[in-house]
Scaffold this active site. Structure first.
Site, short mmCIF file in Angstrom:
data_model
loop_
_atom_site.label_atom_id
_atom_site.label_comp_id
_atom_site.label_asym_id
_atom_site.label_seq_id
_atom_site.Cartn_x
_atom_site.Cartn_y
_atom_site.Cartn_z
N LYS A 1 45.42 31.84 35.22
CA LYS A 1 44.51 32.54 34.44
C LYS A 1 44.70 34.10 34.07
O LYS A 1 44.64 34.64 33.07
CB LYS A 1 42.79 32.66 34.83
CG LYS A 1 42.73 33.27 36.47
CD LYS A 1 41.89 34.68 35.72
CE LYS A 1 41.66 35.74 37.17
NZ LYS A 1 42.41 35.73 38.46
N LYS B 1 49.57 38.42 38.85
CA LYS B 1 48.43 39.58 38.32
C LYS B 1 49.56 40.47 37.87
O LYS B 1 49.50 41.02 36.84
CB LYS B 1 47.68 40.05 39.32
CG LYS B 1 46.65 39.09 39.71
CD LYS B 1 45.50 39.58 40.65
CE LYS B 1 44.82 38.70 41.45
NZ LYS B 1 44.48 37.38 40.47
P1 ADP Z 1 41.85 35.73 42.12
O1 ADP Z 1 40.94 34.78 42.44
O2 ADP Z 1 41.07 37.19 41.99
O3 ADP Z 1 42.77 35.50 41.22
P2 ADP Z 1 43.94 35.72 44.31
O4 ADP Z 1 43.49 35.20 45.83
O5 ADP Z 1 44.66 34.77 43.38
O6 ADP Z 1 42.51 36.27 43.44
O7 ADP Z 1 44.70 37.12 44.44
C1 ADP Z 1 44.23 38.24 45.07
C2 ADP Z 1 44.47 37.97 46.61
O8 ADP Z 1 46.20 38.38 46.48
C3 ADP Z 1 44.26 39.05 47.53
O9 ADP Z 1 43.14 38.62 48.26
C4 ADP Z 1 45.27 39.40 48.49
O10 ADP Z 1 44.86 38.59 49.56
C5 ADP Z 1 46.44 38.86 47.89
N1 ADP Z 1 47.83 39.61 47.76
C6 ADP Z 1 48.79 39.20 48.16
N2 ADP Z 1 49.69 40.21 48.04
C7 ADP Z 1 48.95 41.12 47.71
C8 ADP Z 1 49.58 42.59 47.48
N3 ADP Z 1 50.71 42.97 47.71
N4 ADP Z 1 48.65 43.43 47.02
C9 ADP Z 1 47.25 43.17 47.16
N5 ADP Z 1 46.60 41.95 47.32
C10 ADP Z 1 47.63 40.88 47.69
MG MG Z 2 44.35 33.46 41.49
#
Ligand code: ADP
Ligand code: MG
Length: 308
Positions: free
Chosen positions: A206, A268
């Site tokens: 997404k 992201k």
């Molecule tokens: P969303 O549903 O918002 O797409 P995701 O779970 O896919 O969420 O991505 C967010 C997660 O990425 C955070 O909860 C965190 O655990 C993880 N994450 C991994 N690496 C990092 C990083 N370098 N900085 C911040 N978050 C991170």
């Molecule tokens: Mg995600």
């Protein structure tokens, strides 16, 4: 004319940790964040996008469970979740902020049938399973991955989004509604094999689909909201630090060095870089609970073109 703001909502906008994801829970979660989005409509025309990992996985599983009813393919389940989640968003806004028009656009996203992702499933969907279930699930032909401290999860192909089929409908909606919901769940993946567009079994990321849409809409600002404050260096280690500003070259260097995992922060950062490089404007990554601060630059991570 108001500026265009694309906001990608993370999974926790709909289902919080520990919840099973009932209809009421999901509406209530959106209702919690809706007022901050509604306030921004005085300044922006808003395009909301959202993920669908848990929802599409659950729905796909329901297809298997109800044996007497024809099972719908995964791409059709993506289509169903777009409508379902769009409707939940509409319900939440009509409860909290009546008068705000929320228009949901079923959106197909073009993918390449030869995308290497089809032979390398990476997108986790649906529930988490304990180790004891893994053998039986693998017998069904499922591909599974282990998610740190949460359990095993089914993975499906996640090809790159190459185009947005309903772009013109989205543009028209942006002109006419305060809030347009589009590319839900990354969009319904379709391929063009020369006989018209056909769905394929996959779930598009997404964040990547949202940034493609933000670029094609020539949006003024692109915001990715999730469940952490922003992008961290040394994430998960005692010395982790929030990165307040990241320029594209540095972001790409960190991505290539594997600092940001594939299924979470990686896409992201990639999505933010894509938007910043293509438009020269800022992309923001921040917490769902701090939307207004993120937009003011008081919270979260700003991704921008490098000045040198
Ligand atoms: P969303 O549903 O918002 O797409 P995701 O779970 O896919 O969420 O991505 C967010 C997660 O990425 C955070 O909860 C965190 O655990 C993880 N994450 C991994 N690496 C990092 C990083 N370098 N900085 C911040 N978050 C991170
Ligand atoms: Mg995600």
């Amino acid at each position: 004319m108001k500026k265009i703001l694309v906001i990608a909502l993370g999974g926790n906008a709909l289902i919080r940790r520990g919840q099973t994801g009932t209809f009421e829970e999901q509406v209530e979660n959106v209702r919690h964040i809706a007022p901050s989005i509604a306030r921004l409509t005085s300044e922006y025309r808003i395009v909301l996008t959202h993920g669908n990992g848990p929802q599409v996985g659950n729905l796909y599983l329901q297809q298997e469970c109800a044996r007497e009813i024809p099972a719908m393919p995964l791409h059709a389940c993506v289509a169903m979740t777009q409508s379902l989640i769009g409707y939940m968003i509409q319900t939440a806004f009509s409860l909290c902020c009546p008068g705000i028009r929320v228009n949901v656009i079923p959106t197909r996203v073009l993918v390449d049938p030869d995308d290497p992702a089809f032979s390398n499933p990476s997108k986790p969907i649906g529930p988490y399973y304990p180790e004891s279930n893994v053998e039986n699930l693998a017998k069904k032909g499922w591909r599974l991955v282990y998610v740190q401290s949460r359990g095993w999860r089914r993975v499906v192909p996640s090809p790159k989004p190459r185009g947005i089929v309903e772009l013109e409908q989205i543009k028209a909606s942006v002109e006419n509604s305060e809030i347009t919901v589009a590319v839900g769940g990354g969009g319904i993946p379709v391929v063009d094999r020369g006989r018209g567009l056909e769905g394929v079994d996959a779930v598009v990321d997404k964040d990547l689909a949202s940034s493609l849409l933000a670029v094609l809409l020539d949006a003024d600002l692109f915001v990715i909201l999730t469940d952490v404050e922003g992008v961290y260096r040394e994430y998960g280690f005692p010395n982790q630090v929030l990165i307040r500003e990241l320029c594209c070259k540095e972001a790409k260097r960190l991505l290539e060095a594997g600092y940001f995992p594939q299924g979470s922060m990686g896409p992201k950062v990639e999505a933010a870089v894509f938007f910043a490089e293509k438009t020269g404007r800022r992309a923001l990554i921040g917490s769902l609970d701090r939307l207004e601060e993120v937009i003011k630059g008081e919270s979260g991570t700003v991704v921008r073109r490098c000045v040198y």
